[in-house]
Structure formats: structure tokens, C-alpha cells
Design an enzyme around this catalytic site. Sequence first.
Site, PDB file in Angstrom:
ATOM      1  N   TYR A  38       0.265  35.213  97.154  1.00  0.00           N
ATOM      2  CA  TYR A  38       0.085  33.952  96.449  1.00  0.00           C
ATOM      3  C   TYR A  38      -0.217  34.245  94.987  1.00  0.00           C
ATOM      4  CZ  TYR A  38      -1.521  29.353  95.078  1.00  0.00           C
ATOM      5  OH  TYR A  38      -1.655  28.145  94.433  1.00  0.00           O
ATOM      6  N   ASP A  42      -1.910  41.449  90.401  1.00  0.00           N
ATOM      7  CA  ASP A  42      -2.494  40.115  90.307  1.00  0.00           C
ATOM      8  C   ASP A  42      -3.931  40.219  90.811  1.00  0.00           C
ATOM      9  OD1 ASP A  42      -3.334  37.539  90.418  1.00  0.00           O
ATOM     10  OD2 ASP A  42      -1.555  36.756  91.433  1.00  0.00           O
ATOM     11  N   LYS A  64     -10.115  32.987  87.796  1.00  0.00           N
ATOM     12  CA  LYS A  64     -11.351  32.765  88.548  1.00  0.00           C
ATOM     13  C   LYS A  64     -12.615  33.285  87.864  1.00  0.00           C
ATOM     14  CE  LYS A  64      -8.858  32.390  92.919  1.00  0.00           C
ATOM     15  NZ  LYS A  64      -8.589  30.958  93.044  1.00  0.00           N
TER      16      LYS A  64
HETATM   17  N1  PMP Z   1      -3.010  34.565  91.909  1.00  0.00           N
HETATM   18  C1  PMP Z   1      -3.864  34.715  92.937  1.00  0.00           C
HETATM   19  C2  PMP Z   1      -3.984  36.046  93.606  1.00  0.00           C
HETATM   20  C3  PMP Z   1      -4.640  33.629  93.365  1.00  0.00           C
HETATM   21  O1  PMP Z   1      -5.453  33.759  94.411  1.00  0.00           O
HETATM   22  C4  PMP Z   1      -4.525  32.393  92.683  1.00  0.00           C
HETATM   23  C5  PMP Z   1      -5.349  31.180  93.061  1.00  0.00           C
HETATM   24  N2  PMP Z   1      -6.049  31.222  94.225  1.00  0.00           N
HETATM   25  C6  PMP Z   1      -3.624  32.303  91.618  1.00  0.00           C
HETATM   26  C7  PMP Z   1      -2.901  33.406  91.248  1.00  0.00           C
HETATM   27  C8  PMP Z   1      -3.456  31.020  90.869  1.00  0.00           C
HETATM   28  O2  PMP Z   1      -4.561  30.759  90.094  1.00  0.00           O
HETATM   29  P1  PMP Z   1      -4.884  29.246  89.656  1.00  0.00           P
HETATM   30  O3  PMP Z   1      -5.298  28.520  90.882  1.00  0.00           O
HETATM   31  O4  PMP Z   1      -5.986  29.410  88.644  1.00  0.00           O
HETATM   32  O5  PMP Z   1      -3.642  28.722  89.033  1.00  0.00           O
END
Ligand code: PMP
Length: 440
Positions: A151, A253, A280
Site C-alpha cells: 500500500y 516506502d 505519519k
Molecule cells: N505508504 C504507506 C506504506 C502507507 O502505509 C500509507 C498510509 N497508510 C501511505 C503510503 C499513504 O499515506 P497517506 O495516507 O498520508 O497518503
Amino acid sequence: MTDPAERTYLGQNRRSAELYARAERVLPGGNTRTTVFFTPYPFYAVRGEGFRVWDADGNVRVDFLNNYTSLILGHAHPKVVAAIAEAAARGASFAAPTEYEILLAEELCRRVKSVERVRFTNSGTEATMLAVRAARAYTGRPKIAKFEGGYHGSHDYAAVSVGPEPDRAGPAESPEAVPDGPGIPDAVLGTVVVLPYNNLEAVSRILEREGREVAAVIIEPLLGAGGAIPAAPEFLRGLRELTRRLGILLIFDEVIAFRLAYGGAQEYFGVGADLTTFGKIIGGGLPVGALGGRAEIMDLFDPRRPDRIGHGGTFNANPVTMAAGLATLAELTPAAYEHLNRLGELARRRLRRAFERLEIPAQVTGAGSVFAVHFTAEPVTDYRSARRGANPQLLRRLHLGLLNEGAIIAPRGMGCISTPMTETEVEFLGQAVERALAAP
Ligand code: PMP
């Protein structure tokens, strides 16, 4: 038909039911963030402090979700609140840079060796979108490779094979690109190569075949939404070597995985990346994202270059978010990570003990301060094995049952530790799980 856990939930959350009914009239399905919806309806939060969250009905719960791993210091940490208030009082945002963005970029560069330059965004989604763009610009190649179950946010290139039905997703060793819902054009699907997690042999085969077209491999070193599944260190090392040999950029990521160690996942696993995406925890609870990496790649964003990548964003690096992030990272000393990760390990062990006592076959995965529950007797190492362990009825009973018992985890069974927690909260979680899943 309501089950006993749902009946209790409905009884405890009447005011939230009223709010949800109102929300349905102005928000589709009463919702504006897919991740926070669950049936019958979510509770409405009114206040958070430390590891506790109060809802509209006055229920108090211990928060093991921490806004999906973001609130590593828990809610409303006094130093973060003070930093936000101070920055906000001086003006929330400007069409001008502030020193705050330099300070937070310096902090990220100090912590992660491979990060020499940083761009700030307002979400992890934007950070991965920007990473993909930078990788394409740098290599001149059109495709992106991502892992099945990975994700990376909600933009088109990320919304591929996030949670596909396995019988529609091709062979496990050579997965097909499956759109995560309607509206993803074939042109996008055709540029996304899907890889199986923790399977270096299969990844090598696919990348040897497609490699010359692939700009970057993007990977969560801890597959987060896919089930808190850590990459095997030798898998990450092999992927690093393979991508280097094929001229493919490696993007970590670390939107979630940065919470694993002082230097993030690259320190935790001992493997470096070309580009890193953050989110985050680096915003201290406010909207944030960042892309960092080697200067030679990141300099593509240098606005003085006639061939620069344009990257605007009205609220990029706004001083309030930067100040909250700085105040948060200032608290995250090596000792804080030791505390977080020790409790994380304790939580995984305590949960395993709970399932043994309940005689329910389950795997507890995770790393550092993150944990997740899978209802299967088989080891969980990738998206497909996690999927085999998904037992929607039992997961729902666990999630709603825990809310009824006063503990918050994600509906999919993931949770994490925040710094104000102690062994007492971990033991509370273990006992709450035992009560939530005890035979009625
Ligand atoms: N990458 C990862 C690994 C995530 O867990 C998330 C959100 N949970 C995102 C990207 C996307 O971040 P955002 O919700 O701030 O757009």
C-alpha cells in the site's frame, strides 16, 4: 442479523450512531476516509491524550492504532501541542519558506544515510507519487514495480494489486496487475509490474525480463496494510543487489516503517535505498509526507534547472506541520525506540499466548513497535499467505470485541505501541483479546 459483539457495540455507541446518520446525508456512506470505516459505523472521537481516546458516547479506550501508526508519542503530547501552538500563533502558512523546513530536512538527512535531500508533501500518497515521477525522470524508463499487497496511498499508480482476489490475480510467482477499484485506466495498469513479496527468485525472474523498462521498485520494508509482514533481511539485500545491477532505483516506502528505528527501516534492516518516502510520524500528528534520497536524483527538483520536475503544493512544509514533526522527532531518542520495540515484542508474545489459551490458530506478525494478527496456522510471509489467514468473521469479532473491551486496533488486526504505553497496557490488550474471543 446482529451478533453479540455488534449488539454490545450498538448499545455503547448510540451518540456515534446519531452522528453517523447525519454524516450519511453529506458524506458518501457517511465517510471521507475509506480506512476508518467499519460496520455498523465507526465511533466518533472527541479527545485523545497519551494512549487514551474518548468518544462521543464517553467511552474511553486504549489506542493501539494511533491514527494508523502516526502518533508515536500518543495523543496531544504536551511538547508537540506547545510546538503547534507556537508555530500557529506566528502564522500557519506562507508563500515563503521558513527555517522549520530546513531543520526537519536536516533531521531526516541526519537519521537516514541515503537521504541527502528532501522534498516535503502533505501526505504519504503525494510522497510516493513524487517518488515514481522522480524515478521515471531519472532513468528515462516508463514502468514501476510494486509488490502484491503493498500500500503506497491512493494515487493511480499505487492503487494496483493492493488487495486483489487471489483467483483473479494470476500465479503467485508472477502476479497480474489488478486495479484496486474502478477508474484506473489500462494505460496505468500497463506500466505497473507486480512482484511477490519475500520471493527473491520470482522477483529476479520478473525483473530480468522486464528490467530495462522498469524505473523503480517500490517496497515497504514492513508490508503494512498488507499485514505487518517484515521483509526477510536477505530478501532486501538481494533486492538491493538486483536493482543496482539492472539500473533500477530502489524506493523504500517508510511511511510506516520509519517508526522501526532511529534511522528508520534502513537502519533496522541494514539495507539502503535510492529514494525514501516518509509520512505519519514525521508530522507529529498533522498532515505530512516527504521524499528523500540521493542528491543526484533529488536535484531533479531544483527549480533553477530548466528541465526541473515541477512540484508545488500550497501547504508543503507549512511551519505548523514542520514544528510538530520536529518536536516529535526530538522525543524519539534511541532509548525511546528501545522502549517502543521492547513493548512491541512483548505485545506480539502476549498476543500469541492469548491465542494459545483460546486455542485459536493464529500468527502474530510485525516488527519493532508494530503487530498484526492473522487467523491461520501457516506462516505469513507475503500477501497470499496473509490472505489465506484472513477470517473476516473472526477478525470482526476481534475488532468490535476489543472496542467493547476498551482497546482500539485496526479492523484488519493491526496495531502499534506509542511511547506513553507500559507493560500494563500490553497486558491489558492480551486480556482484552482473551475476553473478546472467549466462547460466548
Ligand atoms: N505508504 C504507506 C506504506 C502507507 O502505509 C500509507 C498510509 N497508510 C501511505 C503510503 C499513504 O499515506 P497517506 O495516507 O498520508 O497518503
